[in-house]
Design an enzyme around this catalytic site. Structure first.
Site, short mmCIF file in Angstrom:
data_model
loop_
_atom_site.label_atom_id
_atom_site.label_comp_id
_atom_site.label_asym_id
_atom_site.label_seq_id
_atom_site.Cartn_x
_atom_site.Cartn_y
_atom_site.Cartn_z
CG HIS A 125 -1.97 -1.15 1.26
ND1 HIS A 125 -2.84 -1.45 0.34
CD2 HIS A 125 -2.28 -2.11 2.15
CE1 HIS A 125 -3.75 -2.24 0.52
NE2 HIS A 125 -3.29 -2.71 1.57
CG HIS A 164 -6.41 -5.53 1.66
ND1 HIS A 164 -5.87 -6.75 2.67
CD2 HIS A 164 -7.59 -5.38 2.12
CE1 HIS A 164 -6.68 -6.65 3.68
NE2 HIS A 164 -7.82 -5.69 3.46
CG ASP A 246 -4.89 -10.21 3.34
OD1 ASP A 246 -4.49 -10.43 2.20
OD2 ASP A 246 -4.47 -8.96 3.66
ZN LIG Z 1 -3.89 -7.20 2.63
#
Ligand SMILES: [Zn+2]
Length: 309
Positions: A125, A164, A246
């Site tokens: 990120h 993500h 995840d």
């Molecule tokens: Zn993640």
């Protein structure tokens, strides 16, 4: 040649607030799983601390210095709602980036077949000049650029199966035709980027979003139909994996239903691409994964697959 496992005790000294999912126990769980007898053939090494000049391949020097200067002497400071630093965080981040470039040196230098870097904080990120989503430095992006600038690699691919979207990796390579970024991720979900139409200036970004509730069949179909064909025709000379676990069905932060066997499958498929154009060279960096059992078992399946390379 063996698989290299890189870690460093400094990763445990990056502390986050009580109840934060990105916590030192994550790495303890991974280390415990990789201590099993079936991993005896791993070559284990401690990550070096990355030079600022190396991190500056992806992040401006004033960003690096600002993070250094933001490091608290005690307690924990927040950089945003999700991202925090403790006294040990900057050193942990240096070791994370250092481990990633150590792995590139070893794999391109012919000293290891491939490598897994078990460090925290995660990286995907982190944008060029913004810490975000638990991440400070973008370790996968630094590994890719380092392979190009220091080892002369031409095309490098980053494959990101964290649940993500890696907005930071996408942003860093948006205009760079020499790096392909491919991602499967749940959408909608944090950070909100990763739509199919986000393709980069040179069609070098490949986003394959999945829906809440999707599991192994949908994940494998996305890989087979959208990611692997593009990856294969890109002819990468090195493949970097943003290995987040995840998307596991046990994970509390998202709603995909992958199993350990899906991570094993994806790892082997990525290795096939690397075998075809990159002499098998794969460098995998740990990203997310917040259920300790799901994380440990999935990381073990991933590393076991790497060891077959
Ligand atoms: Zn993640």
């Amino acid at each position: 040649m063996a698989t290299l496992l890189i870690s460093h005790p400094a990763s445990l000294e990056h502390r986050t607030p009580a109840g934060h999912p990105e916590r030192p126990d994550r790495l303890r769980a991974v280390a415990r799983a990789l201590a099993a007898d079936r991993f005896n053939a791993l070559v284990r090494a401690e990550a070096s601390a990355a030079e600022f000049e190396t991190i500056a391949l992806c992040h401006p020097m004033d960003y690096i210095e600002a993070l250094r200067d933001a490091t608290p002497k005690e307690r924990i400071v927040h950089l945003d709602a999700d991202t925090a630093m403790s006294p040990g965080s900057f050193e942990a981040a240096l070791r994370g980036a250092g481990g990633a470039v150590d792995a590139v040196d070893a794999v391109i230098g012919g000293k290891a077949a491939n490598a897994f870097i078990a460090v925290r904080p995660p990286g995907h990120h982190a944008e060029t000049a913004r810490p975000m989503g638990f991440c400070l430095f973008n370790n996968a992006a630094i590994a890719a650029r380092y392979a190009q600038k220091r080892h002369g690699a031409g095309r490098v691919a980053i494959v990101d199966f964290d649940v993500h979207h890696g907005n930071g990796s996408q942003e860093i390579f948006w205009s760079d035709p020499t790096v392909m970024y491919c991602s499967t991720h749940q959408m909608p979900l944090y950070p909100g980027t990763g739509a199919v139409g986000e393709r980069g200036e040179h069609d070098n970004i490949v986003n394959a979003p999945l829906r809440a509730g999707d599991g192994g069949p949908e994940f494998r179909a996305a890989f087979e139909t959208r990611i692997l064909p593009r990856l294969t025709s890109f002819l990468p000379e090195l493949v970097v994996i943003s290995a987040g676990f995840d998307a596991h069905m046990r994970d509390p932060l998202a709603n995909l239903n992958l199993l350990e066997t899906d991570f094993d499958w994806a790892t082997r498929k990525i290795m096939e691409v690397a075998d075809a154009s990159a002499r098998g060279r794969v460098v995998s960096v740990l990203e997310g994964g917040y259920d300790l059992e799901g994380l440990a078992n999935s990381a073990a399946a991933h590393v076991a697959a790497l060891m077959q390379g």
